[in-house]
Each structure stands twice: as C-alpha cells, then as structure tokens.
Design a protein around this motif. Sequence first.
Motif, PDB file in Angstrom:
ATOM      1  N   ALA A  13     -21.298 -67.921 -22.925  1.00  8.08           N
ATOM      2  CA  ALA A  13     -21.427 -69.050 -22.000  1.00  8.08           C
ATOM      3  C   ALA A  13     -20.174 -69.910 -22.007  1.00  8.08           C
ATOM      4  O   ALA A  13     -19.714 -70.372 -20.949  1.00  8.08           O
ATOM      5  CB  ALA A  13     -22.653 -69.890 -22.362  1.00  8.08           C
ATOM      6  N   VAL A  14     -19.608 -70.128 -23.181  1.00 11.42           N
ATOM      7  CA  VAL A  14     -18.375 -70.922 -23.290  1.00 11.42           C
ATOM      8  C   VAL A  14     -17.219 -70.191 -22.621  1.00 11.42           C
ATOM      9  O   VAL A  14     -16.413 -70.794 -21.904  1.00 11.42           O
ATOM     10  CB  VAL A  14     -18.053 -71.218 -24.768  1.00 11.42           C
ATOM     11  CG1 VAL A  14     -16.680 -71.881 -24.900  1.00 11.42           C
ATOM     12  CG2 VAL A  14     -19.121 -72.122 -25.380  1.00 11.42           C
ATOM     13  N   LEU A  15     -17.108 -68.888 -22.830  1.00 14.48           N
ATOM     14  CA  LEU A  15     -16.048 -68.104 -22.204  1.00 14.48           C
ATOM     15  C   LEU A  15     -16.162 -68.130 -20.690  1.00 14.48           C
ATOM     16  O   LEU A  15     -15.145 -68.261 -19.979  1.00 14.48           O
ATOM     17  CB  LEU A  15     -16.090 -66.659 -22.705  1.00 14.48           C
ATOM     18  CG  LEU A  15     -15.638 -66.412 -24.139  1.00 14.48           C
ATOM     19  CD1 LEU A  15     -15.985 -64.992 -24.567  1.00 14.48           C
ATOM     20  CD2 LEU A  15     -14.137 -66.658 -24.291  1.00 14.48           C
ATOM     21  N   GLU A  16     -17.375 -68.025 -20.176  1.00 13.39           N
ATOM     22  CA  GLU A  16     -17.570 -68.046 -18.727  1.00 13.39           C
ATOM     23  C   GLU A  16     -17.221 -69.414 -18.157  1.00 13.39           C
ATOM     24  O   GLU A  16     -16.625 -69.508 -17.074  1.00 13.39           O
ATOM     25  CB  GLU A  16     -19.008 -67.666 -18.388  1.00 13.39           C
ATOM     26  CG  GLU A  16     -19.310 -66.191 -18.668  1.00 13.39           C
ATOM     27  CD  GLU A  16     -20.775 -65.839 -18.465  1.00 13.39           C
ATOM     28  OE1 GLU A  16     -21.588 -66.784 -18.284  1.00 13.39           O
ATOM     29  OE2 GLU A  16     -21.100 -64.636 -18.502  1.00 13.39           O
ATOM     30  N   GLU A  17     -17.568 -70.467 -18.884  1.00 11.38           N
ATOM     31  CA  GLU A  17     -17.199 -71.809 -18.455  1.00 11.38           C
ATOM     32  C   GLU A  17     -15.674 -71.957 -18.426  1.00 11.38           C
ATOM     33  O   GLU A  17     -15.109 -72.532 -17.488  1.00 11.38           O
ATOM     34  CB  GLU A  17     -17.818 -72.846 -19.385  1.00 11.38           C
ATOM     35  CG  GLU A  17     -17.556 -74.286 -18.995  1.00 11.38           C
ATOM     36  CD  GLU A  17     -18.340 -75.248 -19.865  1.00 11.38           C
ATOM     37  OE1 GLU A  17     -19.456 -75.611 -19.476  1.00 11.38           O
ATOM     38  OE2 GLU A  17     -17.814 -75.631 -20.927  1.00 11.38           O
ATOM     39  N   GLY A  18     -15.007 -71.436 -19.458  1.00  5.99           N
ATOM     40  CA  GLY A  18     -13.555 -71.502 -19.503  1.00  5.99           C
ATOM     41  C   GLY A  18     -12.910 -70.727 -18.375  1.00  5.99           C
ATOM     42  O   GLY A  18     -11.910 -71.168 -17.795  1.00  5.99           O
ATOM     43  N   ALA A  19     -13.460 -69.574 -18.049  1.00  2.69           N
ATOM     44  CA  ALA A  19     -12.912 -68.767 -16.961  1.00  2.69           C
ATOM     45  C   ALA A  19     -13.022 -69.499 -15.633  1.00  2.69           C
ATOM     46  O   ALA A  19     -12.075 -69.501 -14.833  1.00  2.69           O
ATOM     47  CB  ALA A  19     -13.646 -67.425 -16.896  1.00  2.69           C
ATOM     48  N   ARG A  20     -14.170 -70.122 -15.385  1.00  7.72           N
ATOM     49  CA  ARG A  20     -14.333 -70.893 -14.139  1.00  7.72           C
ATOM     50  C   ARG A  20     -13.340 -72.046 -14.102  1.00  7.72           C
ATOM     51  O   ARG A  20     -12.731 -72.318 -13.068  1.00  7.72           O
ATOM     52  CB  ARG A  20     -15.764 -71.420 -14.023  1.00  7.72           C
ATOM     53  CG  ARG A  20     -16.799 -70.366 -13.691  1.00  7.72           C
ATOM     54  CD  ARG A  20     -18.122 -71.006 -13.298  1.00  7.72           C
ATOM     55  NE  ARG A  20     -18.670 -71.841 -14.354  1.00  7.72           N
ATOM     56  CZ  ARG A  20     -19.475 -71.387 -15.316  1.00  7.72           C
ATOM     57  NH1 ARG A  20     -19.802 -70.104 -15.347  1.00  7.72           N
ATOM     58  NH2 ARG A  20     -19.957 -72.202 -16.230  1.00  7.72           N
ATOM     59  N   TRP A  21     -13.203 -72.730 -15.227  1.00  6.76           N
ATOM     60  CA  TRP A  21     -12.300 -73.877 -15.287  1.00  6.76           C
ATOM     61  C   TRP A  21     -10.869 -73.461 -14.986  1.00  6.76           C
ATOM     62  O   TRP A  21     -10.157 -74.121 -14.232  1.00  6.76           O
ATOM     63  CB  TRP A  21     -12.397 -74.536 -16.665  1.00  6.76           C
ATOM     64  CG  TRP A  21     -11.507 -75.738 -16.800  1.00  6.76           C
ATOM     65  CD1 TRP A  21     -11.805 -77.028 -16.467  1.00  6.76           C
ATOM     66  CD2 TRP A  21     -10.158 -75.753 -17.301  1.00  6.76           C
ATOM     67  NE1 TRP A  21     -10.739 -77.850 -16.724  1.00  6.76           N
ATOM     68  CE2 TRP A  21      -9.720 -77.094 -17.235  1.00  6.76           C
ATOM     69  CE3 TRP A  21      -9.300 -74.777 -17.797  1.00  6.76           C
ATOM     70  CZ2 TRP A  21      -8.442 -77.469 -17.647  1.00  6.76           C
ATOM     71  CZ3 TRP A  21      -8.032 -75.141 -18.198  1.00  6.76           C
ATOM     72  CH2 TRP A  21      -7.616 -76.477 -18.123  1.00  6.76           C
ATOM     73  N   ARG A  22     -10.417 -72.357 -15.573  1.00  3.27           N
ATOM     74  CA  ARG A  22      -9.046 -71.927 -15.347  1.00  3.27           C
ATOM     75  C   ARG A  22      -8.813 -71.538 -13.893  1.00  3.27           C
ATOM     76  O   ARG A  22      -7.765 -71.878 -13.312  1.00  3.27           O
ATOM     77  CB  ARG A  22      -8.689 -70.760 -16.281  1.00  3.27           C
ATOM     78  CG  ARG A  22      -8.351 -71.191 -17.695  1.00  3.27           C
ATOM     79  CD  ARG A  22      -7.855 -70.024 -18.525  1.00  3.27           C
ATOM     80  NE  ARG A  22      -8.894 -69.023 -18.711  1.00  3.27           N
ATOM     81  CZ  ARG A  22      -9.829 -69.091 -19.656  1.00  3.27           C
ATOM     82  NH1 ARG A  22      -9.867 -70.105 -20.492  1.00  3.27           N
ATOM     83  NH2 ARG A  22     -10.734 -68.142 -19.773  1.00  3.27           N
ATOM     84  N   ARG A  23      -9.764 -70.824 -13.289  1.00  6.21           N
ATOM     85  CA  ARG A  23      -9.588 -70.459 -11.881  1.00  6.21           C
ATOM     86  C   ARG A  23      -9.482 -71.700 -11.009  1.00  6.21           C
ATOM     87  O   ARG A  23      -8.619 -71.801 -10.136  1.00  6.21           O
ATOM     88  CB  ARG A  23     -10.750 -69.582 -11.403  1.00  6.21           C
ATOM     89  CG  ARG A  23     -10.735 -68.166 -11.948  1.00  6.21           C
ATOM     90  CD  ARG A  23     -11.644 -67.250 -11.146  1.00  6.21           C
ATOM     91  NE  ARG A  23     -13.005 -67.722 -11.084  1.00  6.21           N
ATOM     92  CZ  ARG A  23     -13.955 -67.426 -11.990  1.00  6.21           C
ATOM     93  NH1 ARG A  23     -13.648 -66.668 -13.034  1.00  6.21           N
ATOM     94  NH2 ARG A  23     -15.183 -67.868 -11.848  1.00  6.21           N
ATOM     95  N   GLU A  24     -10.375 -72.661 -11.248  1.00  2.32           N
ATOM     96  CA  GLU A  24     -10.371 -73.872 -10.437  1.00  2.32           C
ATOM     97  C   GLU A  24      -9.125 -74.707 -10.702  1.00  2.32           C
ATOM     98  O   GLU A  24      -8.518 -75.246  -9.773  1.00  2.32           O
ATOM     99  CB  GLU A  24     -11.630 -74.695 -10.723  1.00  2.32           C
ATOM    100  CG  GLU A  24     -12.911 -74.020 -10.266  1.00  2.32           C
ATOM    101  CD  GLU A  24     -14.145 -74.697 -10.825  1.00  2.32           C
ATOM    102  OE1 GLU A  24     -13.990 -75.705 -11.556  1.00  2.32           O
ATOM    103  OE2 GLU A  24     -15.263 -74.224 -10.541  1.00  2.32           O
ATOM    104  N   HIS A  25      -8.742 -74.821 -11.961  1.00  2.00           N
ATOM    105  CA  HIS A  25      -7.628 -75.693 -12.319  1.00  2.00           C
ATOM    106  C   HIS A  25      -6.288 -75.111 -11.879  1.00  2.00           C
ATOM    107  O   HIS A  25      -5.439 -75.830 -11.348  1.00  2.00           O
ATOM    108  CB  HIS A  25      -7.604 -75.919 -13.835  1.00  2.00           C
ATOM    109  CG  HIS A  25      -6.555 -76.890 -14.268  1.00  2.00           C
ATOM    110  ND1 HIS A  25      -6.730 -78.250 -14.188  1.00  2.00           N
ATOM    111  CD2 HIS A  25      -5.299 -76.702 -14.771  1.00  2.00           C
ATOM    112  CE1 HIS A  25      -5.647 -78.864 -14.628  1.00  2.00           C
ATOM    113  NE2 HIS A  25      -4.761 -77.940 -14.988  1.00  2.00           N
ATOM    114  N   ILE A  26      -6.086 -73.826 -12.096  1.00  2.00           N
ATOM    115  CA  ILE A  26      -4.792 -73.225 -11.795  1.00  2.00           C
ATOM    116  C   ILE A  26      -4.686 -72.823 -10.330  1.00  2.00           C
ATOM    117  O   ILE A  26      -3.686 -73.088  -9.669  1.00  2.00           O
ATOM    118  CB  ILE A  26      -4.540 -72.000 -12.685  1.00  2.00           C
ATOM    119  CG1 ILE A  26      -4.543 -72.404 -14.165  1.00  2.00           C
ATOM    120  CG2 ILE A  26      -3.210 -71.334 -12.338  1.00  2.00           C
ATOM    121  CD1 ILE A  26      -4.500 -71.228 -15.117  1.00  2.00           C
ATOM    122  N   LEU A  27      -5.720 -72.189  -9.797  1.00  2.00           N
ATOM    123  CA  LEU A  27      -5.641 -71.620  -8.457  1.00  2.00           C
ATOM    124  C   LEU A  27      -6.134 -72.552  -7.361  1.00  2.00           C
ATOM    125  O   LEU A  27      -5.698 -72.434  -6.222  1.00  2.00           O
ATOM    126  CB  LEU A  27      -6.431 -70.311  -8.397  1.00  2.00           C
ATOM    127  CG  LEU A  27      -5.912 -69.191  -9.298  1.00  2.00           C
ATOM    128  CD1 LEU A  27      -6.809 -67.977  -9.176  1.00  2.00           C
ATOM    129  CD2 LEU A  27      -4.483 -68.828  -8.952  1.00  2.00           C
TER     130      LEU A  27
END
Length: 205
Positions: free
Chosen positions: A60-74
Amino acid sequence: MAARQARSIETRRRIIDAARIAFAAKGHEANRTLDILEPAGVSVGSFYHQFADKTEVLVAVLEEGARWRREHILDGEGGSAAGGGPSAVRRSMERLYAGFYTGEALWRIQLRERSNPDPRVQESIRESRRRFHEAIVQRIGTFADVGHDRLEAAASLYFSFTVGLAATYYDRPAEQRTPEAIAAAIDHATAFLEAGLAAVLFRSA
C-alpha cells in the motif's frame, strides 16, 4: 454506518502513515508489525481488519509512492515533464529534486525495497514502473511525432535516469545537499537529459 466507515478509513490512514515512517527508517524486513502499530495507536485486531500482514502494508505504501511520483513529476504545473523543449525538461528536473526533499520517505522506500524478494512487492514495483513508463510515453508523444519504438526508448531513458538521480541524491551526506549543489545538479541533469532525449527521438535512421 457512515461513522464506522470513516473510522475504518482513518485507521487505515494511520497505519499507512506510521508504516511509511518505519519502512523509510529501517526497511520492511527490520520492522515488526508492532513497530507500526504502536506509533499508529492501532490495536492488533484493527490492524488485521485492514491488512493481512506488514507486507500488504508495504505494498500500500509503495502504491501510494508510485501515485505521488507520477503526479508530482509528470503532472506538475507547466506542461509535459519529458518534452516540449528545454524549459519543460528543466521543470521536470526541478520537480524531481523538489520531490527528493518533500517525498524523501517514499523515495527511500522505493529504492530500498527493489531487492525485496516477496512476489507481492515485486509485482507492485513492476506495475508502478509500467504505469510510470506508459505515462512518460504519452507525454513525449504529445510533442514528438516519432515511431512508438523511439517513444519507448526515450521513456526508458527518462525512467532510468530519474531513478539513478534519486539513488545518487540519497547516497550523498545531508551536508552536501546544499541549495547550490542542487541547483548545479539540476543544470547538469537538464543538459544531459535534453541531449539524451533528442538523440533517442530524432537521430537519423
């Protein structure tokens, strides 16, 4: 019913928040479930109502991090992250380095748990990589009228480069992460990525 659902959501949020801190500090393997529950203020029974085990929390933490990175970077303000000219690439690198600071725990967990052998963790990491890669392909494709193979190659370059920058950033002692050092790193990363993307996308056949 609404109150019970709200409590359940709050409990899940507290577990994930505590797990993020614990996993960033010591990693998944070195933490016990109680290392998450105690700071979260959650009982064992409530924990198992939400998650099967601590590995499921890690996912769950990894999935949250993945969403955050996509939103933040892209998806940051200012257009596409991986194309559209030098300013777009630079904005991407500026958001990336800003995220190294604001999202340090999520980045550290992602980097550390790449070697986690649990199939659930590996599947989560593969899926996050796939989604990030697809998002980059779509962004580059909005400005580069080239074949899909070149878009795929450019996206792979972008993805690998950002992960490498993250690993390098956290390998450095904190005292070396000065504003001046970060500004220089952004300049160098921008120049390298602009040249690399152009070479991959627009090279002669």
